[in-house]
Motif scaffolding. Sequence first.
Motif, PDB file in Angstrom:
ATOM      1  N   CYS A 134      11.215 -29.857 -19.127  1.00  0.00           N
ATOM      2  CA  CYS A 134      10.004 -29.942 -18.253  1.00  0.00           C
ATOM      3  C   CYS A 134       9.186 -28.874 -18.571  1.00  0.00           C
ATOM      4  CB  CYS A 134      10.150 -30.316 -16.792  1.00  0.00           C
ATOM      5  SG  CYS A 134       8.474 -30.364 -15.971  1.00  0.00           S
ATOM      6  N   CYS A 175      11.187 -35.734 -17.950  1.00  0.00           N
ATOM      7  CA  CYS A 175      10.240 -36.387 -16.776  1.00  0.00           C
ATOM      8  C   CYS A 175      10.197 -38.033 -16.918  1.00  0.00           C
ATOM      9  CB  CYS A 175       8.930 -35.713 -16.766  1.00  0.00           C
ATOM     10  SG  CYS A 175       9.041 -33.719 -16.449  1.00  0.00           S
ATOM     11  N   SER A 220       8.155 -29.463  -9.202  1.00  0.00           N
ATOM     12  CA  SER A 220       7.731 -30.636  -9.019  1.00  0.00           C
ATOM     13  C   SER A 220       8.692 -31.427  -8.097  1.00  0.00           C
ATOM     14  CB  SER A 220       7.450 -31.412 -10.112  1.00  0.00           C
ATOM     15  OG  SER A 220       6.646 -30.618 -10.774  1.00  0.00           O
ATOM     16  N   ARG A 261      14.687 -19.995 -13.276  1.00  0.00           N
ATOM     17  CA  ARG A 261      14.621 -21.380 -12.844  1.00  0.00           C
ATOM     18  C   ARG A 261      16.073 -21.555 -12.593  1.00  0.00           C
ATOM     19  NH1 ARG A 261      10.847 -24.900 -12.567  1.00  0.00           N
ATOM     20  NH2 ARG A 261      10.489 -26.345 -14.272  1.00  0.00           N
ATOM     21  N   CYS A 269      12.860 -28.104 -10.748  1.00  0.00           N
ATOM     22  CA  CYS A 269      11.287 -27.977 -11.193  1.00  0.00           C
ATOM     23  C   CYS A 269      10.835 -27.933  -9.800  1.00  0.00           C
ATOM     24  CB  CYS A 269      10.761 -28.929 -11.984  1.00  0.00           C
ATOM     25  SG  CYS A 269       9.090 -28.864 -12.695  1.00  0.00           S
ATOM     26  N   HIS A 304      14.355 -33.823 -13.213  1.00  0.00           N
ATOM     27  CA  HIS A 304      14.045 -34.304 -14.654  1.00  0.00           C
ATOM     28  C   HIS A 304      14.078 -33.075 -15.948  1.00  0.00           C
ATOM     29  CE1 HIS A 304       9.829 -33.212 -12.639  1.00  0.00           C
ATOM     30  NE2 HIS A 304      10.176 -32.049 -13.423  1.00  0.00           N
ATOM     31  N   GLU A 305      15.033 -32.466 -15.696  1.00  0.00           N
ATOM     32  CA  GLU A 305      15.343 -31.566 -16.706  1.00  0.00           C
ATOM     33  C   GLU A 305      16.861 -31.702 -16.958  1.00  0.00           C
ATOM     34  OE1 GLU A 305      11.994 -27.890 -15.932  1.00  0.00           O
ATOM     35  OE2 GLU A 305      14.178 -27.641 -15.163  1.00  0.00           O
TER      36      GLU A 305
HETATM   37 ZN    ZN Z   1       9.026 -30.669 -13.829  1.00  0.00          ZN
END
Ligand code: ZN
Length: 348
Positions: A160, A89, A43, A340, A41, A63-64
């Motif tokens: 996420c 997350c 993030s 992604r 991500c 967090h995925e």
């Molecule tokens: Zn994320």
Amino acid sequence: MFPTKAYAAPAVSAPLAPFNFERRDLRPYDVLIDIAFCGVCHSDLHQVRDEWGGAQFPMVPGHEVVGRITQVGSEVKNFKVGDLAGVGCMVDSCRTCPSCQDGLEQYCETTGMVGTYGGTEPGTGRPTYGGYSNQLVVDEKYTLHISKKLDLARVAPLLCAGITTYSPLRQWQVGAGHRVGVMGLGGLGHMAVKIAVALGAEVTVLSTSPGKEADAKALGAHKFVVTKDEAQLASVRNYFDFILNTVSAPLDLAAYLGLLRRDGTMILLGVPPEAPQVHAFSLIGKRRRIAGSLIGGIAETQEMLDFCAEHNIMSDIELIDIKDINEAYERMLRGDVKYRFVIDLATL
Ligand code: ZN
Ligand code: NAP
Ligand code: ZN
């Protein structure tokens, strides 16, 4: 304790490198997940570079997370060994405040949600480490069921990117008759397109990248607007009921707020390092609104996963070796990802 292999950023902005640590012993409600895939991500990149402040190092991002359960604690009710499982997350929250009681754990009002990484593990006080690792210990309450119907690697980003776009679309009851603009066709943006189309909305991608038009249409978007082209932008002025803003970089919001019709709402999802500047005139003339939304609660994340399984919605991914993570970050910054990156943890 479970000796665990991972990749971590040892210090702010330092390249990620192999890192070993121990996961906690199973508590009664914990499950141990053998991680198969973890999405990348934006993030993760913001936090490795400490663009939001407060980052802790070493940092194991991710967090995925999807994988398979290999052990369960004595009181676990909802999972058994061999089940597919996902983690997004958060891995904990206070569980008692009004938001936690409402199933909106991401808005926990006392301790705040415990991030899958970069947080503090309740009980041990140790840092939480994320999914760029071979296994994860997590309370079953914060664990999601994953359908066998879907391609597991392509499900990871739903944890996420999927929930972060699904949650506001549901909160504002977006559906048939609504015109939705999606700003930024990246990880979040491409999921927003798929989900908003599945909900029946008319979807327009608002992109800085002319080369993404064919992809946007293939994802189901009805229109594509190159935002750097004044004439194209003018064609959708006062047009949208909702704009989902997924842009990760600072930008001038005024031009985009002008695309909202009267009473239209821009929902901020992207978190650029700098705060956005907004002039009141961008809003007051048409009673426009700016809102924000953070991921989604656990129950809603399960609802989203079930919705995606039902509608055969998965992320479009490029599977990578974990040793290529630093290059993947550089490529994500250049917008060179469709749409992604997902790490194959078998390469760890
Ligand atoms: Zn994320
Ligand atoms: P991403 O895959 O890198 O996509 C971001 C997209 O933004 C790019 O593909 C690009 O789309 C556009 N963009 C990038 N730089 C731009 C610029 N200078 N001007 C205009 N557009 C630009 O990132 P992501 O993983 O989707 O994450 C997007 C943002 O959401 C990040 O800030 C992330 O931290 C945040 N996020 C928030 C939540 C939440 O709960 N609210 C959850 C997850 C992530 P085009 O090429 O189409 O213009
Ligand atoms: Zn709470």
